[in-house]
Scaffold this motif. Structure first.
Motif, PDB file in Angstrom:
ATOM      1  N   ASN A   1      84.832  78.853  45.206  1.00 31.65           N
ATOM      2  CA  ASN A   1      83.495  78.929  44.636  1.00 31.65           C
ATOM      3  C   ASN A   1      83.532  79.005  43.111  1.00 31.65           C
ATOM      4  O   ASN A   1      84.523  79.462  42.522  1.00 31.65           O
ATOM      5  CB  ASN A   1      82.766  80.177  45.142  1.00 31.65           C
ATOM      6  CG  ASN A   1      82.818  80.341  46.655  1.00 31.65           C
ATOM      7  OD1 ASN A   1      83.822  80.804  47.188  1.00 31.65           O
ATOM      8  ND2 ASN A   1      81.763  79.978  47.320  1.00 31.65           N
ATOM      9  N   ARG A   2      82.425  78.583  42.488  1.00 29.99           N
ATOM     10  CA  ARG A   2      82.163  78.888  41.083  1.00 29.99           C
ATOM     11  C   ARG A   2      81.174  80.036  41.024  1.00 29.99           C
ATOM     12  O   ARG A   2      80.230  80.107  41.818  1.00 29.99           O
ATOM     13  CB  ARG A   2      81.548  77.685  40.346  1.00 29.99           C
ATOM     14  CG  ARG A   2      82.410  76.450  40.231  1.00 29.99           C
ATOM     15  CD  ARG A   2      83.694  76.653  39.464  1.00 29.99           C
ATOM     16  NE  ARG A   2      83.553  76.997  38.077  1.00 29.99           N
ATOM     17  CZ  ARG A   2      83.491  76.117  37.065  1.00 29.99           C
ATOM     18  NH1 ARG A   2      83.504  74.818  37.325  1.00 29.99           N
ATOM     19  NH2 ARG A   2      83.433  76.540  35.815  1.00 29.99           N
ATOM     20  N   VAL A   3      81.388  80.932  40.084  1.00 30.54           N
ATOM     21  CA  VAL A   3      80.422  81.998  39.831  1.00 30.54           C
ATOM     22  C   VAL A   3      79.274  81.397  39.025  1.00 30.54           C
ATOM     23  O   VAL A   3      79.470  80.896  37.910  1.00 30.54           O
ATOM     24  CB  VAL A   3      81.061  83.169  39.079  1.00 30.54           C
ATOM     25  CG1 VAL A   3      80.011  84.236  38.756  1.00 30.54           C
ATOM     26  CG2 VAL A   3      82.202  83.781  39.890  1.00 30.54           C
ATOM     27  N   VAL A   4      78.066  81.427  39.598  1.00 33.85           N
ATOM     28  CA  VAL A   4      76.886  80.873  38.934  1.00 33.85           C
ATOM     29  C   VAL A   4      76.247  81.909  38.024  1.00 33.85           C
ATOM     30  O   VAL A   4      75.842  81.618  36.892  1.00 33.85           O
ATOM     31  CB  VAL A   4      75.867  80.385  39.982  1.00 33.85           C
ATOM     32  CG1 VAL A   4      74.589  79.902  39.314  1.00 33.85           C
ATOM     33  CG2 VAL A   4      76.475  79.283  40.835  1.00 33.85           C
ATOM     34  N   ALA A   5      76.146  83.137  38.511  1.00 32.87           N
ATOM     35  CA  ALA A   5      75.557  84.238  37.738  1.00 32.87           C
ATOM     36  C   ALA A   5      76.239  85.526  38.166  1.00 32.87           C
ATOM     37  O   ALA A   5      76.629  85.674  39.326  1.00 32.87           O
ATOM     38  CB  ALA A   5      74.056  84.313  37.982  1.00 32.87           C
ATOM     39  N   SER A   6      76.389  86.451  37.222  1.00 31.34           N
ATOM     40  CA  SER A   6      77.112  87.679  37.543  1.00 31.34           C
ATOM     41  C   SER A   6      76.445  88.904  36.925  1.00 31.34           C
ATOM     42  O   SER A   6      76.061  88.894  35.751  1.00 31.34           O
ATOM     43  CB  SER A   6      78.552  87.591  37.035  1.00 31.34           C
ATOM     44  OG  SER A   6      79.240  88.812  37.278  1.00 31.34           O
TER      45      SER A   6
ATOM     46  N   ASP B   1      83.618  81.450  36.377  1.00 30.93           N
ATOM     47  CA  ASP B   1      84.883  81.815  37.020  1.00 30.93           C
ATOM     48  C   ASP B   1      85.051  81.058  38.331  1.00 30.93           C
ATOM     49  O   ASP B   1      84.081  80.806  39.062  1.00 30.93           O
ATOM     50  CB  ASP B   1      84.925  83.322  37.315  1.00 30.93           C
ATOM     51  CG  ASP B   1      85.197  84.166  36.083  1.00 30.93           C
ATOM     52  OD1 ASP B   1      85.554  83.598  35.033  1.00 30.93           O
ATOM     53  OD2 ASP B   1      85.043  85.404  36.179  1.00 30.93           O
ATOM     54  N   TRP B   2      86.314  80.708  38.629  1.00 32.51           N
ATOM     55  CA  TRP B   2      86.679  80.162  39.933  1.00 32.51           C
ATOM     56  C   TRP B   2      87.171  81.307  40.815  1.00 32.51           C
ATOM     57  O   TRP B   2      87.963  82.141  40.358  1.00 32.51           O
ATOM     58  CB  TRP B   2      87.800  79.139  39.806  1.00 32.51           C
ATOM     59  CG  TRP B   2      87.395  77.800  39.287  1.00 32.51           C
ATOM     60  CD1 TRP B   2      87.516  77.339  38.010  1.00 32.51           C
ATOM     61  CD2 TRP B   2      86.836  76.726  40.052  1.00 32.51           C
ATOM     62  NE1 TRP B   2      87.063  76.049  37.928  1.00 32.51           N
ATOM     63  CE2 TRP B   2      86.647  75.635  39.164  1.00 32.51           C
ATOM     64  CE3 TRP B   2      86.485  76.573  41.396  1.00 32.51           C
ATOM     65  CZ2 TRP B   2      86.114  74.419  39.578  1.00 32.51           C
ATOM     66  CZ3 TRP B   2      85.950  75.360  41.803  1.00 32.51           C
ATOM     67  CH2 TRP B   2      85.772  74.293  40.905  1.00 32.51           C
TER      68      TRP B   2
ATOM     69  N   LYS C   1      90.189  85.959  42.033  1.00 37.53           N
ATOM     70  CA  LYS C   1      90.069  85.023  40.922  1.00 37.53           C
ATOM     71  C   LYS C   1      91.164  83.969  40.987  1.00 37.53           C
ATOM     72  O   LYS C   1      92.299  84.242  41.388  1.00 37.53           O
ATOM     73  CB  LYS C   1      90.164  85.762  39.583  1.00 37.53           C
ATOM     74  CG  LYS C   1      88.879  86.456  39.162  1.00 37.53           C
ATOM     75  CD  LYS C   1      89.003  86.986  37.737  1.00 37.53           C
ATOM     76  CE  LYS C   1      87.731  87.664  37.293  1.00 37.53           C
ATOM     77  NZ  LYS C   1      87.834  88.166  35.904  1.00 37.53           N
ATOM     78  N   LEU C   2      90.823  82.752  40.554  1.00 35.86           N
ATOM     79  CA  LEU C   2      91.760  81.644  40.523  1.00 35.86           C
ATOM     80  C   LEU C   2      91.895  81.119  39.096  1.00 35.86           C
ATOM     81  O   LEU C   2      90.928  81.128  38.336  1.00 35.86           O
ATOM     82  CB  LEU C   2      91.287  80.508  41.440  1.00 35.86           C
ATOM     83  CG  LEU C   2      91.109  80.842  42.921  1.00 35.86           C
ATOM     84  CD1 LEU C   2      90.508  79.653  43.647  1.00 35.86           C
ATOM     85  CD2 LEU C   2      92.423  81.252  43.558  1.00 35.86           C
ATOM     86  N   ASP C   3      93.090  80.640  38.782  1.00 33.42           N
ATOM     87  CA  ASP C   3      93.344  80.031  37.487  1.00 33.42           C
ATOM     88  C   ASP C   3      93.508  78.532  37.689  1.00 33.42           C
ATOM     89  O   ASP C   3      94.541  78.079  38.190  1.00 33.42           O
ATOM     90  CB  ASP C   3      94.606  80.628  36.861  1.00 33.42           C
ATOM     91  CG  ASP C   3      94.913  80.056  35.483  1.00 33.42           C
ATOM     92  OD1 ASP C   3      94.200  79.128  35.058  1.00 33.42           O
ATOM     93  OD2 ASP C   3      95.869  80.535  34.842  1.00 33.42           O
ATOM     94  N   PRO C   4      92.508  77.714  37.325  1.00 29.82           N
ATOM     95  CA  PRO C   4      92.591  76.277  37.589  1.00 29.82           C
ATOM     96  C   PRO C   4      93.652  75.566  36.759  1.00 29.82           C
ATOM     97  O   PRO C   4      93.956  74.398  37.027  1.00 29.82           O
ATOM     98  CB  PRO C   4      91.190  75.771  37.230  1.00 29.82           C
ATOM     99  CG  PRO C   4      90.654  76.768  36.275  1.00 29.82           C
ATOM    100  CD  PRO C   4      91.241  78.093  36.680  1.00 29.82           C
TER     101      PRO C   4
END
Length: 348
Positions: free
Chosen positions: A80-85, A94-95, A116-119
């Motif tokens: 997923n992408r974080v759209v709003a936090s 963030d991925w 969390k992922l590091d692309p």
């Protein structure tokens, strides 16, 4: 594949299948995109993992996890992408890898079961495969239960899937002789040419048992089991004393609503396992080995970065295509790790 911030598509379980699941067992509904509160974040699904275990979650039966309720969103790992936090540890863009959002465009999370992922280190979708649950299953099942030694003969079922192909490659790195079993000639070529198996056999051949015996003149020391059925029956007579069987699935029977018709091989199987003192250990990867995920992630990440582990991924576009894709997966029609691209990579 444009997504908006007003509508959320959700693929829900509409009926419990008897036999193979199909589109008629799912329903696609549209709901408003949810709001978030303090401590929460809004996720947009980019990739959805399809895995054989999902068939079991469609049954109303006792298992290691609760079944999906009728009308609920189907479960599955997602990128997923974080759209709003409104969560201190995450920011928009963030991925993340999630195990709690499932088959839908958007979901709210409080950070539980979120990673969390590091692309920049690897394609983010790989966190659903070789760097995620399937790779972890292969790694711990082979190393901790299989205990391979140089010179061992290792037989791997479903050998071009995300679990099996990783088992093949780790076993070869450790000096084992590897016999791969796959579902067609294309997959057999992949097992040999891409993943490095010494021999690859088509389980649809009528003389599979004879071919396997010829391919394993010194018997079988490790059988990585994720299929069952006739492959297991071909393996049993060839097991060496003190052989090991890591057991992570039996996909050949997942669509069965009752025991298979035909001869009952259970007593013969038990007798073989007893007289040859075979170790058979079933495992649920995060339940049994979650505490060792860091060890796996470091080693597998290094192997993948160095090109020592090859990975094959099949991406299908569209959440609406997930039901048919799952049916095909259970029938062995996928080539490599099967992933649904639910939405675009970029924010918007």
């Amino acid at each position: 594949m444009h997504q908006t911030l007003t509508q959320n598509r959700q693929m829900t379980l509409a009926a419990r299948p008897t036999g193979a699941p199909g589109a008629e067992h799912f329903a696609l509904r549209t709901t408003p995109v949810p709001d978030i509160a303090d401590g929460q974040l809004l996720l947009r699904t980019v990739y959805l993992s399809l895995d054989p275990y999902m068939r079991g979650r469609m049954n109303d039966a006792d298992s290691y996890a609760e079944p999906v309720a009728i009308g609920e969103v189907m479960v599955g790992g997602t990128i997923n992408r974080v759209v709003a936090s409104r969560h201190p540890d995450y920011q928009a863009g963030d991925w993340v890898l999630s195990y709690s959002t499932g088959w839908q465009d958007y979901a709210v999370s409080d950070g539980t079961f979120l990673f969390k992922l590091d692309p920049s280190t690897a394609p983010v979708s790989h966190a659903l495969g070789v760097l995620g649950m399937p790779g972890f299953t292969a790694y711990m099942g082979l190393l901790d239960i299989g205990k391979p030694k140089a010179g061992d003969t290792v037989v791997v079922a479903a050998a071009t899937g995300p679990v099996g192909s990783t088992v093949v490659q780790i076993a070869k790195r450790l000096g084992c002789r590897v016999v791969a079993i796959a579902g067609d000639e294309q997959k057999c070529r992949l097992a040999r040419d891409k993943f490095g198996a010494d021999v690859a056999l088509n389980h649809k051949d009528t003389d599979l048992a004879a071919q396997l015996a010829q391919a394993c003149p010194n018997g079988i020391d490790i059988y990585f089991e994720n299929v069952g059925g006739k492959v297991l029956r071909a393996v049993l007579p060839l097991l060496n004393p003190n052989a090991r069987i890591p057991l992570c699935g039996t996909v050949s029977s997942y669509n069965n609503s009752a025991p298979s018709a035909g001869p009952d091989h259970l007593d013969w199987a038990w007798s073989t396992l007893l007289t040859k003192r075979v170790t058979v250990q079933g495992f649920i990867i995060f339940d049994d080995y979650g505490h060792r995920y860091g060890e796996f992630a470091e080693q597998m990440g290094q192997w993948v970065a160095e090109g020592k582990i090859q990975y094959l991924e099949q991406i299908i576009d569209g959440l609406e295509n997930a039901p048919d894709a799952l049916k095909g997966l259970l029938e062995g029609k996928n080539v490599g790790k099967l992933v649904i691209r639910v939405g675009p990579d970029e924010l918007g």
